[in-house]
Design a protein around this motif. Structure first.
Motif, PDB file in Angstrom:
ATOM      1  N   ILE A 400       0.977  -1.212   0.059  1.00 27.95           N
ATOM      2  CA  ILE A 400       0.055  -0.142  -0.006  1.00 27.95           C
ATOM      3  C   ILE A 400       0.787   1.425  -0.002  1.00 27.95           C
ATOM      4  O   ILE A 400       0.611   2.217  -0.638  1.00 27.95           O
ATOM      5  CB  ILE A 400      -0.958  -0.170   1.181  1.00 27.95           C
ATOM      6  CG1 ILE A 400      -2.181  -1.194   0.921  1.00 27.95           C
ATOM      7  CG2 ILE A 400      -1.660   1.583   1.215  1.00 27.95           C
ATOM      8  CD1 ILE A 400      -2.804  -1.508   2.603  1.00 27.95           C
ATOM      9  N   GLU A 401       1.980   1.090   0.787  1.00 27.37           N
ATOM     10  CA  GLU A 401       2.708   2.473   1.064  1.00 27.37           C
ATOM     11  C   GLU A 401       3.559   2.844  -0.416  1.00 27.37           C
ATOM     12  O   GLU A 401       3.517   3.786  -0.881  1.00 27.37           O
ATOM     13  CB  GLU A 401       3.728   2.139   1.967  1.00 27.37           C
ATOM     14  CG  GLU A 401       4.938   3.196   2.124  1.00 27.37           C
ATOM     15  CD  GLU A 401       6.119   2.893   2.840  1.00 27.37           C
ATOM     16  OE1 GLU A 401       7.177   3.135   2.560  1.00 27.37           O
ATOM     17  OE2 GLU A 401       5.955   1.910   3.981  1.00 27.37           O
ATOM     18  N   ARG A 402       4.036   1.701  -1.179  1.00 22.01           N
ATOM     19  CA  ARG A 402       4.598   1.958  -2.345  1.00 22.01           C
ATOM     20  C   ARG A 402       3.761   1.980  -3.450  1.00 22.01           C
ATOM     21  O   ARG A 402       4.292   2.798  -4.306  1.00 22.01           O
ATOM     22  CB  ARG A 402       5.796   0.765  -2.595  1.00 22.01           C
ATOM     23  CG  ARG A 402       6.827   0.528  -1.398  1.00 22.01           C
ATOM     24  CD  ARG A 402       7.893  -0.432  -1.566  1.00 22.01           C
ATOM     25  NE  ARG A 402       8.596  -0.339  -0.544  1.00 22.01           N
ATOM     26  CZ  ARG A 402      10.062  -0.991  -0.271  1.00 22.01           C
ATOM     27  NH1 ARG A 402       9.985  -1.832  -1.290  1.00 22.01           N
ATOM     28  NH2 ARG A 402      10.658  -1.046   0.638  1.00 22.01           N
ATOM     29  N   PHE A 403       2.549   1.635  -3.377  1.00 23.61           N
ATOM     30  CA  PHE A 403       1.593   1.985  -4.262  1.00 23.61           C
ATOM     31  C   PHE A 403       1.388   3.463  -4.508  1.00 23.61           C
ATOM     32  O   PHE A 403       1.292   4.212  -5.238  1.00 23.61           O
ATOM     33  CB  PHE A 403       0.447   1.125  -4.219  1.00 23.61           C
ATOM     34  CG  PHE A 403      -0.600   0.850  -5.491  1.00 23.61           C
ATOM     35  CD1 PHE A 403      -0.477  -0.337  -6.398  1.00 23.61           C
ATOM     36  CD2 PHE A 403      -1.239   1.919  -6.044  1.00 23.61           C
ATOM     37  CE1 PHE A 403      -1.014  -0.176  -7.467  1.00 23.61           C
ATOM     38  CE2 PHE A 403      -1.978   1.889  -7.162  1.00 23.61           C
ATOM     39  CZ  PHE A 403      -1.938   0.641  -7.921  1.00 23.61           C
ATOM     40  N   GLY A 404       1.108   3.802  -3.079  1.00 20.34           N
ATOM     41  CA  GLY A 404       0.857   5.218  -3.169  1.00 20.34           C
ATOM     42  C   GLY A 404       1.959   6.186  -3.330  1.00 20.34           C
ATOM     43  O   GLY A 404       1.616   7.150  -4.109  1.00 20.34           O
ATOM     44  N   ALA A 405       3.326   5.881  -3.246  1.00 21.84           N
ATOM     45  CA  ALA A 405       4.329   6.624  -3.635  1.00 21.84           C
ATOM     46  C   ALA A 405       4.201   6.573  -5.222  1.00 21.84           C
ATOM     47  O   ALA A 405       4.667   7.558  -6.059  1.00 21.84           O
ATOM     48  CB  ALA A 405       5.549   6.051  -3.249  1.00 21.84           C
TER      49      ALA A 405
END
Length: 410
Positions: A400-405
């Motif tokens: 989720i964190e890296r998708f957001g980035a």
């Protein structure tokens, strides 16, 4: 590869990709990563970089790469016998078909190899059933299919696809299919005639972008087909075997089709295994010589498939997919309006529509790859996520964190 993709690769990766480009048919457009090893939810490339696998081979690796139970079953069978053909019986086939039939609540299984073979076999069975049981005049049977479908790429199957990439210059096509809009039960009711043999549907359209129909769609299709003496065929090749939080997606809606088409995860990511599962009043129309496969139901495939069935029997994997899917949903929902326009999810399977302002879905997948996440794009603006069900909560949060980035939201 594009200039951007070339810049993302090492010399060794580029050399391996070039070898494939020179000698393998160009029927895929993969991301520029070369996987050398894998375990659980992670893969490692030829340079030793680790990635979180969020595609799981289009749900063929639902139970993780190198799952110890499945590897043990395969290794044990390798030392016994791997292939006899169906000219003889084998010791693993009986337990496999018996327990798979029980898992599906049916009494008969036709074992095959690939998902496309299962679909082709289901079509043949439905047509023969129409002629021998329903009484449809010879060569007049029709099968209703949905627009936007993906059931494989054999000649018959692409005959009823509306994907131009799958159809262009492969005609002449096989007749006998009627298209209706996906998710519209009234359209199915209107399309049924006395010559209708079956309705063939994906409970969720995966290749189309994880398209989830209204909750009343499959129950209404079941009512309509039962009333009209028409077979309901559920292509659960991607949606089945735990992916959506139930053994079959149909289970979540209280629907029991006449026929299940299974594949992908049935082979545990080790060998190709597929199956048509139905009751004997349907599959019983097959007779010796009317259908076959040298490798279908081979001892190695049956041993792996049997272990897959047993792993699903207690429902723990299905529950895990539900729980982790809800965690994934909560994270992805926060991205809507921040590089993401829509999220569609069932279990641990999601389609995320990307705002064109932040790029194409492939652009996002390349950014994810650079950040150690492997996902796949479809239809220009949709990213599909289907991590192995064995993924842990920390990796869901990392995804989720890296998708957001990758979409500029973090």
């Amino acid at each position: 590869m594009t200039t951007l993709e070339v810049s993302m690769t090492t010399e060794r990766t580029t050399a391996e990709i070039d070898r494939v480009e020179r000698h393998a048919a160009h029927n895929y457009h993969p991301l520029p990563v070369v996987v050398a090893e894998a375990s659980g939810a992670r893969v490692t490339d030829v340079d030793g970089k680790s990635y979180l696998d969020c595609l799981a081979a289009y749900s063929a690796v639902n139970f993780g790469h190198g799952n110890p139970r499945l590897i043990a079953a395969a290794k044990a069978q390798l030392d016994r016998v791997t292939l006899t053909s169906r000219a003889f019986h084998s010791a693993t086939l009986g337990p496999f078909v018996e327990e798979l039939a029980r898992l599906a609540g049916k009494d008969m299984v036709l074992p095959m190899n690939t998902g496309a073979e299962a679909v082709e076999s289901g079509i043949k069975v439905a047509r023969r059933w129409a002629y021998r049981v329903k009484g449809v005049p010879a060569d007049q049977a029709q099968i209703i299919v949905a627009e936007g479908n993906f059931h494989g790429r054999t000649t018959t199957i692409v005959s009823f696809s509306d994907d131009p990439d799958a159809r262009a210059d492969f005609g002449p096509f096989t007749p006998g299919f009627v298209h209706v809009p996906y998710g519209d039960a009234d359209a199915i009711a209107a399309a049924i005639t006395p010559n209708t043999a079956a309705v063939l549907l994906e409970p969720i359209q995966g290749e189309a972008g994880v398209m989830i129909p209204p909750d009343d769609y499959l129950p209404r299709v079941r009512e309509i087909t039962a009333a009209a003496n028409v077979l309901m065929i559920a292509d659960e090749i991607q949606s089945g075997l735990g992916r959506t939080g139930e053994t079959f997606r149909c289970d979540a809606l209280g629907v029991v089709p006449d026929m299940y088409l299974l594949g992908k995860a049935l082979g545990g990511g080790i060998v190709p295994v597929s199956a048509v599962v139905a009751n004997s009043d349907v599959l019983g129309v097959l007779t010796p010589g009317s259908h076959g496969s040298t490798f279908g139901g081979n001892p190695l495939a049956a041993a792996v498939g049997l272990e897959v069935v047993r792993m699903l029997a207690d429902g723990a994997l299905q529950a895990r997919a539900r729980e982790l899917g809800e965690r994934l949903q909560r994270g992805l929902d926060k991205l809507i309006g921040h590089g993401v326009t829509e999220v569609r999810r069932a279990g641990l399977w999601a389609g995320i529509d990307i705002d064109p302002a932040v790029g194409t879905a492939r652009d996002v997948c390349l950014r994810l790859m650079e950040a150690g996440i492997l996902a796949k794009d479809t239809h220009g603006q949709t990213v599909r996520l289907a991590p192995p069900i064995v993924i842990d909560e920390d990796d869901i949060d990392l995804l989720i964190e890296r998708f957001g980035a990758a979409v500029g939201a973090a």
